[in-house]
Design an enzyme around this catalytic site. Structure first.
Site, PDB file in Angstrom:
ATOM      1  N   GLU A  31       0.875  -1.165   0.000  1.00  0.00           N
ATOM      2  CA  GLU A  31       0.000   0.000   0.000  1.00  0.00           C
ATOM      3  C   GLU A  31       0.920   1.225   0.000  1.00  0.00           C
ATOM      4  O   GLU A  31       1.815   1.318   0.839  1.00  0.00           O
ATOM      5  CB  GLU A  31      -0.863  -0.010   1.270  1.00  0.00           C
ATOM      6  CG  GLU A  31      -1.842   1.135   1.255  1.00  0.00           C
ATOM      7  CD  GLU A  31      -2.755   1.202   2.480  1.00  0.00           C
ATOM      8  OE1 GLU A  31      -2.717   0.274   3.310  1.00  0.00           O
ATOM      9  OE2 GLU A  31      -3.482   2.199   2.587  1.00  0.00           O
ATOM     10  N   ARG A 256       4.754 -13.536   9.198  1.00  0.00           N
ATOM     11  CA  ARG A 256       5.441 -12.238   9.087  1.00  0.00           C
ATOM     12  C   ARG A 256       6.845 -12.370   9.609  1.00  0.00           C
ATOM     13  O   ARG A 256       7.118 -13.188  10.486  1.00  0.00           O
ATOM     14  CB  ARG A 256       4.761 -11.213  10.002  1.00  0.00           C
ATOM     15  CG  ARG A 256       3.542 -10.583   9.480  1.00  0.00           C
ATOM     16  CD  ARG A 256       3.033  -9.584  10.505  1.00  0.00           C
ATOM     17  NE  ARG A 256       3.411  -8.229  10.148  1.00  0.00           N
ATOM     18  CZ  ARG A 256       2.768  -7.508   9.244  1.00  0.00           C
ATOM     19  NH1 ARG A 256       1.742  -7.991   8.593  1.00  0.00           N
ATOM     20  NH2 ARG A 256       3.154  -6.275   8.971  1.00  0.00           N
ATOM     21  N   LYS A 266       4.358   0.494   9.598  1.00  0.00           N
ATOM     22  CA  LYS A 266       4.513   1.774   8.916  1.00  0.00           C
ATOM     23  C   LYS A 266       3.947   2.905   9.751  1.00  0.00           C
ATOM     24  O   LYS A 266       4.505   3.989   9.791  1.00  0.00           O
ATOM     25  CB  LYS A 266       3.786   1.725   7.574  1.00  0.00           C
ATOM     26  CG  LYS A 266       4.661   1.173   6.470  1.00  0.00           C
ATOM     27  CD  LYS A 266       3.961   1.268   5.134  1.00  0.00           C
ATOM     28  CE  LYS A 266       3.244  -0.012   4.811  1.00  0.00           C
ATOM     29  NZ  LYS A 266       2.463   0.002   3.606  1.00  0.00           N
TER      30      LYS A 266
HETATM   31  P1  ATP Z   1       2.723  -2.357   7.925  1.00  0.00           P
HETATM   32  O1  ATP Z   1       2.230  -3.199   9.044  1.00  0.00           O
HETATM   33  O2  ATP Z   1       4.155  -2.037   8.014  1.00  0.00           O
HETATM   34  O3  ATP Z   1       1.888  -1.166   7.639  1.00  0.00           O
HETATM   35  P2  ATP Z   1       1.396  -3.602   5.835  1.00  0.00           P
HETATM   36  O4  ATP Z   1       1.080  -5.040   5.847  1.00  0.00           O
HETATM   37  O5  ATP Z   1       0.266  -2.693   6.115  1.00  0.00           O
HETATM   38  O6  ATP Z   1       2.642  -3.323   6.697  1.00  0.00           O
HETATM   39  P3  ATP Z   1       1.546  -3.381   3.037  1.00  0.00           P
HETATM   40  O7  ATP Z   1       2.085  -2.272   2.241  1.00  0.00           O
HETATM   41  O8  ATP Z   1       0.111  -3.669   2.984  1.00  0.00           O
HETATM   42  O9  ATP Z   1       2.013  -3.114   4.498  1.00  0.00           O
HETATM   43  O10 ATP Z   1       2.375  -4.705   2.788  1.00  0.00           O
HETATM   44  C1  ATP Z   1       2.663  -5.245   1.517  1.00  0.00           C
HETATM   45  C2  ATP Z   1       2.901  -6.698   1.673  1.00  0.00           C
HETATM   46  O11 ATP Z   1       4.011  -6.912   2.544  1.00  0.00           O
HETATM   47  C3  ATP Z   1       1.703  -7.378   2.301  1.00  0.00           C
HETATM   48  O12 ATP Z   1       1.449  -8.575   1.603  1.00  0.00           O
HETATM   49  C4  ATP Z   1       2.147  -7.645   3.705  1.00  0.00           C
HETATM   50  O13 ATP Z   1       1.541  -8.803   4.193  1.00  0.00           O
HETATM   51  C5  ATP Z   1       3.650  -7.824   3.539  1.00  0.00           C
HETATM   52  N1  ATP Z   1       4.342  -7.549   4.794  1.00  0.00           N
HETATM   53  C6  ATP Z   1       4.246  -6.435   5.564  1.00  0.00           C
HETATM   54  N2  ATP Z   1       4.965  -6.569   6.679  1.00  0.00           N
HETATM   55  C7  ATP Z   1       5.561  -7.788   6.623  1.00  0.00           C
HETATM   56  C8  ATP Z   1       6.432  -8.529   7.487  1.00  0.00           C
HETATM   57  N3  ATP Z   1       6.859  -8.018   8.628  1.00  0.00           N
HETATM   58  N4  ATP Z   1       6.822  -9.771   7.094  1.00  0.00           N
HETATM   59  C9  ATP Z   1       6.408 -10.278   5.926  1.00  0.00           C
HETATM   60  N5  ATP Z   1       5.590  -9.651   5.079  1.00  0.00           N
HETATM   61  C10 ATP Z   1       5.163  -8.416   5.407  1.00  0.00           C
HETATM   62 MG    MG Z   2      -1.409  -3.735   4.737  1.00  0.00          MG
END
Ligand code: ATP
Ligand code: MG
Length: 541
Positions: A31, A256, A266
């Protein structure tokens, strides 16, 4: 790293064998609401890596269904970070590319009695949702006719209602044991300017509804996501089945990446940037990819770490010291060696007058790296911590009457320490032994300690930066992040470095002998060396 198939690959192998899937396609779905962090590197490793392994495709998919938080600045930064990691995507796709189709699908659901317009507020919807042990309550608007729903939904789109006044909900099952299936909201009214579609829309689809559609429209076969979406999979499947997707993409969840002493959300990272706790998204203490790059951590080391950490189904926490050990391993094999002192103490060799050059191995772990020349001299700088006026037993560095080898040069005996009025040592004076030169030592003198040095005549001033972790130790686990923050995690020293470092390329990482791995940069004409990782390995294997 093992080549055995991980659990995702086993599922894919099964799908290929059954013939339901011909060519594998994945997507990396950030995102654009912030910068990527090392957790995203894991997701890239899984998505791009899996596609690569099967000779398939992997798109870069921007999940931009939440206009109030998304920005083009983040889109650009994400692209740059992925390229830096060495991945390339088949196509760049945005959820917003599909807004028209996603909307049409919603009308279809309405016509088939699978979605309804609800007038309850977000709060009322939350309150009637029930709990894990109690079913939810059906909305009083649940049984509107398809015609009425269609009219209201079109009016929502046309801007007739205020934000939050109505929403579109999937009509599934208010008593499902899975809360995500209790008539979830699939469209909301939101007047926010979208970074790509501007003000075209005042209604936006929810992630859980939009994601399976976008996956399908891109031709994704395997939608790989993190474990928190496991409970959402039934909804993912409901959307696919209700809209008759064939072949229907399959969602697979993996654990994760969590690392001790690091925050990987984030939202929280953004707060650190906004309240000035760090210098920016690219602060070397940040777990963002831009921060890690700025710190001198090579992309290859991050990939290597992801590979070694493996792809698992169950969540766990990885020690930060393990990450550091992987980075250190990589740099040990790749980083040229150099000398700098963090806290300089003058050393004079009273009986030396020359200025000869000594040989220095660029990287002793790499037989092809070769050697370079370093000019030795009468006046040097050594590390203040390598001298002791009051040495403990078994102290093998500089002490009065003691013998020490100056790295790659000569053995010296320390004769005298000069102190100032307040008793602080300002200089040490030594005698050198001409027969003791490294490589041709026939002096017969034993020196147990080796210390590094910088020639004072040619030395450059250097700002040396060292870092602690941003979060205090695991013993603080469970406490609020703000209480665990280590605000004094950046330490700056006025050091001395050999001219080789000043002449080196910007951004190159060196092993400063006996100290650690440091990235060279120039700021305002000043040579800066900032710590990538220390030499000390505190990972408990
Ligand atoms: P954040 O919690 O940092 O905001 P998010 O999941 O909201 O992370 P996205 O931009 O939606 O951030 O993530 C893009 C992809 O990266 C998603 O498929 C998410 O599941 C994956 N992702 C995010 N954080 C991790 C992590 N710590 N380990 C593995 N994959 C991750
Ligand atoms: Mg997300």
């Amino acid at each position: 790293m093992s080549d055995a198939a991980n659990f995702i690959e086993q599922i894919i192998d099964g799908d290929l064998a059954e013939g339901g899937v011909q060519a594998v396609q994945t997507r990396f779905p950030p995102e654009p609401n912030g910068y990527l962090h090392i957790g995203h590197a894991k997701s890239m490793f899984v998505n791009f890596g899996t596609a690569e392994k099967y000779g398939g495709k992997c798109n870069l998919f921007f999940d931009d269904t939440n206009p109030s938080k998304e920005k083009t600045e983040f889109v650009d930064a994400i692209r740059a970070d992925i390229r830096w990691m060495g991945y390339s995507w088949t196509k760049e796709v945005y959820a917003s590319d599909f807004f028209d189709i996603i909307y049409d699908y919603a009308e279809r659901l309405i016509l088939e009695g699978k979605a309804f317009v609800c007038d309850l507020s977000a709060e009322a919807i939350r309150e009637t949702r029930g709990t894990l042990t109690e079913p939810g309550k059906e909305s009083p608007y649940r049984n509107r006719s398809a015609e009425e729903n269609l009219r209201l939904f079109r009016e929502m789109r046309a801007g007739k209602y205020a934000d939050g006044e109505k929403c579109l909900r999937a009509k599934i099952d208010m008593s499902s044991p899975n809360l995500n299936l209790r008539d979830p909201v699939i469209y909301r009214i939101l007047r926010a300017t979208h970074h790509r579609t501007g003000d075209k829309w005042c209604i936006y689809p929810m992630y859980d509804y939009a994601h399976p559609i976008c996956d399908y429209l891109q031709g994704v076969t395997h939608s790989l996501c993190t474990l928190e979406f496991e409970d959402h999979r039934p909804l993912y499947d409901w959307v696919g089945l209700s809209l008759g997707f064939s072949p229907k993409p399959r969602q697979i969840e993996f654990a994760r990446l969590n690392i001790t002493n690091l925050v990987m959300s984030k939202r929280y990272l953004k707060k650190l940037v906004e309240d000035g706790s760090v210098h920016g998204w690219d602060d070397p203490r940040m777990p963002t990819l831009t921060g890690l790059r700025n710190r001198g951590v090579p992309a290859e080391a991050i990939k290597d770490f992801c590979a070694r950490a493996g792809v698992a189904k169950a969540n766990s926490e990885c020690e930060i010291s393990y990450f550091e050990a992987v980075v250190r391993d990589y740099l040990n094999a790749h980083a040229p060696r150099a000398m700098a002192v963090i806290d300089p103490l003058k050393l004079t060799i009273t009986n030396y007058e020359g200025g000869e050059e000594v040989d220095f191995e660029i990287n002793q772990t790499d037989p092809n790296a070769g050697t370079r020349k370093v000019r030795f001299g009468k006046t040097l700088y050594v590390e203040r911590s390598d001298f002791s006026l009051d040495p403990p037993p078994k102290y093998f560095r500089l002490k009065i009457g003691g013998y020490v080898r100056l790295k790659n040069a000569y053995i010296v005996r320390c004769d005298e320490a000069i102190t100032n009025e307040s008793g602080a040592v300002t200089e040490v004076r030594c005698t050198y032994f001409p027969e003791s030169r490294s490589g041709s030592d026939n002096s017969g003198i034993k020196a147990k300690g080796v210390v590094h040095w910088v020639n004072a005549e040619t030395a450059e001033d250097a700002e040396i930066r060292r870092y602690d972790h941003l979060l205090k130790d695991a013993e603080y686990a469970g406490q609020d992040f703000s209480e665990r923050m280590n605000l004094e995690s950046e330490h700056i020293f006025r050091g001395k470095a050999e001219p080789y470092l000043a002449a080196a390329e910007e951004g190159e990482v060196f092993q400063l002998m006996r100290t650690g791995y440091y990235k060279k940069c120039t700021e305002g004409g000043r040579l800066c060396l900032s710590e990538t990782v220390s030499l000390k390995d505190n990972f408990n294997k």
